[in-house]
Design a protein around this motif. Sequence first.
Motif, mmCIF file in Angstrom:
data_model
loop_
_atom_site.group_PDB
_atom_site.id
_atom_site.type_symbol
_atom_site.label_atom_id
_atom_site.label_comp_id
_atom_site.label_asym_id
_atom_site.label_seq_id
_atom_site.Cartn_x
_atom_site.Cartn_y
_atom_site.Cartn_z
ATOM 1 N N ILE A 1 7.330 -3.261 15.895
ATOM 2 C CA ILE A 1 6.210 -2.866 15.052
ATOM 3 C C ILE A 1 6.488 -1.462 14.542
ATOM 4 O O ILE A 1 6.694 -0.542 15.328
ATOM 5 C CB ILE A 1 4.873 -2.904 15.821
ATOM 6 N N THR A 2 6.528 -1.311 13.222
ATOM 7 C CA THR A 2 6.741 -0.017 12.590
ATOM 8 C C THR A 2 5.459 0.358 11.864
ATOM 9 O O THR A 2 4.989 -0.384 11.006
ATOM 10 C CB THR A 2 7.902 -0.080 11.591
ATOM 11 N N LYS A 3 4.889 1.493 12.232
ATOM 12 C CA LYS A 3 3.638 1.942 11.632
ATOM 13 C C LYS A 3 3.891 3.221 10.847
ATOM 14 O O LYS A 3 4.484 4.166 11.371
ATOM 15 C CB LYS A 3 2.580 2.172 12.711
ATOM 16 N N LEU A 4 3.458 3.233 9.582
ATOM 17 C CA LEU A 4 3.609 4.405 8.719
ATOM 18 C C LEU A 4 2.343 5.245 8.785
ATOM 19 O O LEU A 4 1.233 4.707 8.762
ATOM 20 C CB LEU A 4 3.847 3.979 7.266
ATOM 21 N N TYR A 5 2.502 6.551 8.829
ATOM 22 C CA TYR A 5 1.377 7.480 8.894
ATOM 23 C C TYR A 5 1.329 8.330 7.634
ATOM 24 O O TYR A 5 2.371 8.714 7.103
ATOM 25 C CB TYR A 5 1.487 8.372 10.132
ATOM 26 N N ASP A 6 0.108 8.619 7.189
ATOM 27 C CA ASP A 6 -0.121 9.403 5.964
ATOM 28 C C ASP A 6 0.628 8.767 4.790
ATOM 29 O O ASP A 6 1.264 9.452 3.989
ATOM 30 C CB ASP A 6 0.293 10.861 6.137
ATOM 31 N N ALA A 7 0.521 7.467 4.680
ATOM 32 C CA ALA A 7 1.249 6.717 3.653
ATOM 33 C C ALA A 7 0.366 6.448 2.439
ATOM 34 O O ALA A 7 -0.851 6.323 2.561
ATOM 35 C CB ALA A 7 1.745 5.399 4.243
ATOM 36 N N TYR A 8 1.010 6.359 1.303
ATOM 37 C CA TYR A 8 0.320 5.999 0.071
ATOM 38 C C TYR A 8 1.354 5.525 -0.949
ATOM 39 O O TYR A 8 2.532 5.850 -0.854
ATOM 40 C CB TYR A 8 -0.500 7.166 -0.490
ATOM 41 N N PRO A 9 0.892 4.734 -1.939
ATOM 42 C CA PRO A 9 1.838 4.269 -2.957
ATOM 43 C C PRO A 9 2.224 5.412 -3.894
ATOM 44 O O PRO A 9 1.381 6.191 -4.321
ATOM 45 C CB PRO A 9 1.053 3.184 -3.705
ATOM 46 N N LYS A 10 3.486 5.493 -4.163
ATOM 47 C CA LYS A 10 4.019 6.548 -5.014
ATOM 48 C C LYS A 10 4.450 5.993 -6.374
ATOM 49 O O LYS A 10 4.474 6.706 -7.368
ATOM 50 C CB LYS A 10 5.212 7.172 -4.282
ATOM 51 N N LYS A 11 4.766 4.704 -6.393
ATOM 52 C CA LYS A 11 5.287 4.107 -7.623
ATOM 53 C C LYS A 11 5.013 2.612 -7.624
ATOM 54 O O LYS A 11 5.190 1.944 -6.602
ATOM 55 C CB LYS A 11 6.790 4.362 -7.698
ATOM 56 N N ILE A 12 4.569 2.113 -8.770
ATOM 57 C CA ILE A 12 4.466 0.672 -8.998
ATOM 58 C C ILE A 12 5.500 0.350 -10.068
ATOM 59 O O ILE A 12 5.452 0.916 -11.172
ATOM 60 C CB ILE A 12 3.058 0.263 -9.482
ATOM 61 N N ASP A 13 6.433 -0.524 -9.740
ATOM 62 C CA ASP A 13 7.469 -0.881 -10.708
ATOM 63 C C ASP A 13 6.878 -1.694 -11.850
ATOM 64 O O ASP A 13 5.887 -2.418 -11.675
ATOM 65 C CB ASP A 13 8.583 -1.695 -10.044
ATOM 66 N N ALA A 14 7.505 -1.587 -13.004
ATOM 67 C CA ALA A 14 7.113 -2.391 -14.156
ATOM 68 C C ALA A 14 7.323 -3.868 -13.832
ATOM 69 O O ALA A 14 8.222 -4.230 -13.061
ATOM 70 C CB ALA A 14 7.943 -1.999 -15.373
ATOM 71 N N ILE A 15 6.492 -4.710 -14.413
ATOM 72 C CA ILE A 15 6.609 -6.156 -14.221
ATOM 73 C C ILE A 15 7.167 -6.747 -15.506
ATOM 74 O O ILE A 15 6.595 -6.572 -16.585
ATOM 75 C CB ILE A 15 5.239 -6.787 -13.879
ATOM 76 N N SER A 16 8.264 -7.448 -15.366
ATOM 77 C CA SER A 16 8.922 -8.041 -16.521
ATOM 78 C C SER A 16 8.312 -9.409 -16.823
ATOM 79 O O SER A 16 8.119 -10.221 -15.921
ATOM 80 C CB SER A 16 10.418 -8.179 -16.232
ATOM 81 N N LEU A 17 8.014 -9.637 -18.094
ATOM 82 C CA LEU A 17 7.518 -10.933 -18.554
ATOM 83 C C LEU A 17 8.588 -11.535 -19.452
ATOM 84 O O LEU A 17 9.217 -10.829 -20.241
ATOM 85 C CB LEU A 17 6.203 -10.769 -19.308
ATOM 86 N N ASP A 18 8.795 -12.854 -19.343
ATOM 87 C CA ASP A 18 9.907 -13.470 -20.048
ATOM 88 C C ASP A 18 9.607 -14.949 -20.273
ATOM 89 O O ASP A 18 9.306 -15.675 -19.329
ATOM 90 C CB ASP A 18 11.176 -13.294 -19.197
ATOM 91 N N TYR A 19 9.689 -15.414 -21.517
ATOM 92 C CA TYR A 19 9.435 -16.822 -21.834
ATOM 93 C C TYR A 19 10.420 -17.773 -21.147
ATOM 94 O O TYR A 19 10.115 -18.935 -20.926
ATOM 95 C CB TYR A 19 9.493 -17.057 -23.342
ATOM 96 N N ASN A 20 11.597 -17.296 -20.811
ATOM 97 C CA ASN A 20 12.603 -18.153 -20.182
ATOM 98 C C ASN A 20 12.389 -18.330 -18.683
ATOM 99 O O ASN A 20 13.101 -19.096 -18.053
ATOM 100 C CB ASN A 20 13.999 -17.586 -20.438
ATOM 101 N N SER A 21 11.447 -17.618 -18.111
ATOM 102 C CA SER A 21 11.214 -17.673 -16.661
ATOM 103 C C SER A 21 10.052 -18.613 -16.342
ATOM 104 O O SER A 21 9.041 -18.207 -15.784
ATOM 105 C CB SER A 21 10.922 -16.275 -16.120
ATOM 106 N N THR A 22 10.190 -19.862 -16.661
ATOM 107 C CA THR A 22 9.080 -20.802 -16.499
ATOM 108 C C THR A 22 8.805 -21.183 -15.057
ATOM 109 O O THR A 22 7.688 -21.531 -14.709
ATOM 110 C CB THR A 22 9.334 -22.083 -17.318
#
Length: 166
Positions: free
Chosen positions: A129-150
């Motif tokens: 069990i690994t517990k993080l302290y004083d943690a928060y999100p620093k970055k949300i990666d871009a989400i790629s959208l693509d018509y070929n990814s059905t």
Amino acid sequence: MASINDFKVQSQKDFARPNLFEVVVTHPDYSLGDSNRVRFNCHSASIPGIQLATTDKDIAYRSIVYQKIYEDITLSFYCREDMKELEYFQKWIQNIISATSTRVEYVDKYKSDNITIKQLGKNGKNTTITKLYDAYPKKIDAISLDYNSTSSLISVSVTFTYRYYT
């Protein structure tokens, strides 16, 4: 003398599996959304690494440690059609810094001591069990959208920073 087949049989029993894990991510403000949903949709995680910062080598070819450096980690989550997983982390970041005034909130309002990565054994019980302290999100990666990814699923990757872990 043990054979390679004996080793293979033994390894099937004794070695940890990277696909047996659970992640719990809970923001201190429970109004952000369903943290259980985020928990169940985490498909990629890592146990954090650690590095020691050292001085340059002195005249006796020694380096002296002066600080621990904890590496940021990235957690990836599958998004359901309503994209609530993405919304959860976007709201968290919006609670950290205002989009209009760029005012940063006090760290006690946005940090979490409840981000836990659990490595599971084949029996489903926690092995690490690994517990993080004083943690928060620093970055949300871009989400790629693509018509070929059905046949693909949308996934959001979030990088977390933290002060330390146990």
